[in-house]
Write an enzyme that holds these catalytic residues in place. Structure first.
Site, PDB file in Angstrom:
ATOM      1  N   HIS A 108      -5.872  22.141  41.141  1.00  0.00           N
ATOM      2  CA  HIS A 108      -4.682  22.549  41.880  1.00  0.00           C
ATOM      3  C   HIS A 108      -4.113  23.881  41.387  1.00  0.00           C
ATOM      4  O   HIS A 108      -2.981  24.245  41.724  1.00  0.00           O
ATOM      5  CB  HIS A 108      -3.602  21.464  41.789  1.00  0.00           C
ATOM      6  N   ASP A 173       6.534  17.240  41.977  1.00  0.00           N
ATOM      7  CA  ASP A 173       6.677  16.759  43.354  1.00  0.00           C
ATOM      8  C   ASP A 173       5.368  16.181  43.897  1.00  0.00           C
ATOM      9  O   ASP A 173       5.376  15.343  44.793  1.00  0.00           O
ATOM     10  CB  ASP A 173       7.146  17.894  44.264  1.00  0.00           C
ATOM     11  N   GLU A 284      17.131  18.147  44.502  1.00  0.00           N
ATOM     12  CA  GLU A 284      16.377  19.326  44.902  1.00  0.00           C
ATOM     13  C   GLU A 284      17.053  19.936  46.140  1.00  0.00           C
ATOM     14  O   GLU A 284      18.144  19.513  46.542  1.00  0.00           O
ATOM     15  CB  GLU A 284      14.906  18.995  45.188  1.00  0.00           C
TER      16      GLU A 284
END
Length: 533
Positions: A108, A173, A284
């Protein structure tokens, strides 16, 4: 601590004179092994796992889909000894070899950080498959923790922890990332205001240094290496195991979204929430610019008390700010949770008819991004370039930043979400390698764009990279004192500026723990030193 002390001293002397060496100046008698020689030598290594010279192409790409560097080989380790053996072998080749090593988790990375051009990529998920997850209680603090492979995915840790009634405290997240990957950066999400990033919630690390030595480190033992590894961008060692702090797990979540038209009111509420010890458990936010049918899109999974008023809300042509918050609870609190949430919401100043609430399981809330991932994969929109830009903006500069960027440089958010939320590092461990603004309270502003490969319009890679460049230029010219999170630079001078006063310690640790700059070359901080002693 280092067993190769004499060689290290010689290498350090060479590095003082010049960290990199001009290959064109190497004499004709200097021996630089070619790939065929190296391949045959590496095949002789005694490994539990597999060193593949064929199944390698996947290691030349990552989630960013911008850089592609093909390695010479990929190691699929079955033991920490496999990793140590490989690194030791490369270290003993000395400074005449250009071979490098990059640990790769779930792939990632955004800018080739986990790639090693003509080097060896270590598949860390392979290590996790041969190592079990172990749960313990800390004898000194009587607190639970999990002893886990660095190649393990956070989503797997969540599921296994919940079976025992526990959960890690801090998350990202997206949970389909490896432990080693997030600990090498920081691991920030909406829980960081309370628990700090993931690097704040680690008791112990096992690591293979750049000399091949296997070291266990904690706050008390080998503490310099411990602090360096956390947020250290993979520069000082390959994390192989970690002890992660746990807490009693909730079961359900009240997941809430509300909207603001005024940025000052939005940030004031966010800052109030993160300063309270009895607030929501997750805070958030998003910036939404010129979005069509925004509230209608939420109706499928969120409930609104007033079904009429939201239909009259116009988001087109406007810059709107969404506060996303969550309150965790257990089934036994089902009769009181609504009252608690209502009391907390009463202290906020959002647009009252834009209150949307959903009740979901703890797992579904934490793994919410994976749902979007599956939808994008179905449409063929996941494996596209992701020119993300993540910035840490001081609280005192956030309004100037917003004035210069939202609605000016960016006129819509159709290319991907923009996250924005504050954290307070006054509770964080400041000894780690992570670089933050000087102010205790700062905002994470994340531009999570996706580019269309064949496009030449506003969603093209070229256009998004141009926008990112303009944002960075504004930060520089307006002296906003921002820092990059998941940083990317091309020159060491840029890296020195990024680290600022932390550079001297960072460079010292590099020379100490990875003196030949073998590890994680994709960060482009240090070049592999090519010298002869």
């Amino acid at each position: 601590m280092l067993r190769h002390s004499n060689l290290v001293i010689k290498i350090l002397m060479a590095l003082v004179l010049g960290y990199t060496f001009d290959k064109n100046k190497i004499s004709s008698t200097t021996y630089l092994p070619n790939n065929e020689t190296i391949t045959s030598l590496m095949k002789k290594l005694k490994l539990d796992g597999d060193l593949s010279f064929h199944n390698i192409h996947h290691a030349s790409k990552d989630f960013g889909n911008i850089y592609r560097f093909l390695p010479l080989a990929v190691l699929y380790p079955k033991s920490v000894s496999d990793i140590s053996t490989l690194v030791t072998y490369m270290f003993q080749m000395g400074p005449t070899s250009e071979l490098t090593i990059a640990p790769r988790g779930h792939g990632h990375s955004l800018e080739g950080q986990a790639q090693a051009h003509q080097g060896v990529v270590i598949n860390m998920e392979s290590l996790a498959q041969s190592q079990e997850m172990r749960f313990h209680i800390n004898a000194n603090t009587n607190t639970p923790f999990v002893d886990v492979s660095a190649g393990e995915l956070w989503i797997n840790i969540l599921h296994e922890s919940l079976k025992r009634g526990f959960s890690p405290k801090s998350w990202t997240d997206y949970l389909h990332l490896t432990v080693g990957g997030t600990l090498s950066n920081a691991g920030i999400s909406g829980q960081a205001f309370r628990h700090g990033p993931q690097i704040n919630n680690v008791y112990q690390l096992q690591v293979v240094t750049g000399t091949g030595e296997v070291v266990t480190c904690t706050e008390e033992t080998n503490s310099d290496l411990f602090h360096g590894l956390l947020g250290g961008l993979g520069q000082f060692g390959i994390i192989t195991r970690a002890h992660i702090s746990l807490e009693p797990a909730p079961e359900m979540v009240k997941w809430i979204k509300v909207l603001y038209l005024d940025f000052a009111t939005f940030t004031k509420d966010q800052e109030q929430l993160i300063s309270s010890n009895s607030s929501f458990d997750y805070v958030e936010g998003f910036v939404l610019i010129n979005r069509t049918g925004l509230l209608n899109n939420w109706r499928s999974s969120f409930k609104n008390k007033d079904p009429v008023q939201p239909r009259q809300f116009v988001s087109e042509g406007k810059t709107i700010f969404c506060l996303e918050i969550a309150k965790y609870f257990k089934q036994e609190d089902i009769h009181t949770i609504d009252q608690k949430v209502e009391s907390l919401l009463s202290k906020l100043n959002y647009n009252e008819f834009t209150l949307f609430i959903s009740e979901v399981s703890y797992v579904d809330f934490l793994d919410r991004v994976h749902v979007s991932e599956l939808k994008l994969k179905e449409k063929g929109l996941w494996d596209v370039p992701h020119p993300w830009l993540n910035l840490l903006v001081p609280k005192s500069k956030i309004h100037k930043f917003a004035d210069e960027v939202f609605g000016k440089i960016l006129t819509d958010t159709s290319n991907g979400p923009i996250l924005i939320y504050p954290v307070d590092k006054s509770r964080w461990n400041t000894k780690t390698s992570m670089v933050t603004p000087k102010e205790n309270v700062f905002y994470l502003v994340a531009f999570l764009s996706s580019a269309m490969p064949s496009s030449t319009g506003s969603d093209s890679l070229e256009n998004i990279l141009s926008q990112n460049k303009k944002i960075l230029e504004v930060c520089e010219t307006a002296n906003l004192e921002t820092k990059q999170y998941l940083p990317h630079y091309n020159t060491q001078e840029e890296w020195k500026k990024h680290f600022g006063s932390q550079w001297e310690v960072f460079a010292r640790r590099k020379f100490m723990y990875d003196p030949l700059a073998i590890l994680t070359p994709g960060q482009r901080i240090f070049q592999k030193s090519v010298n002869f002693l």
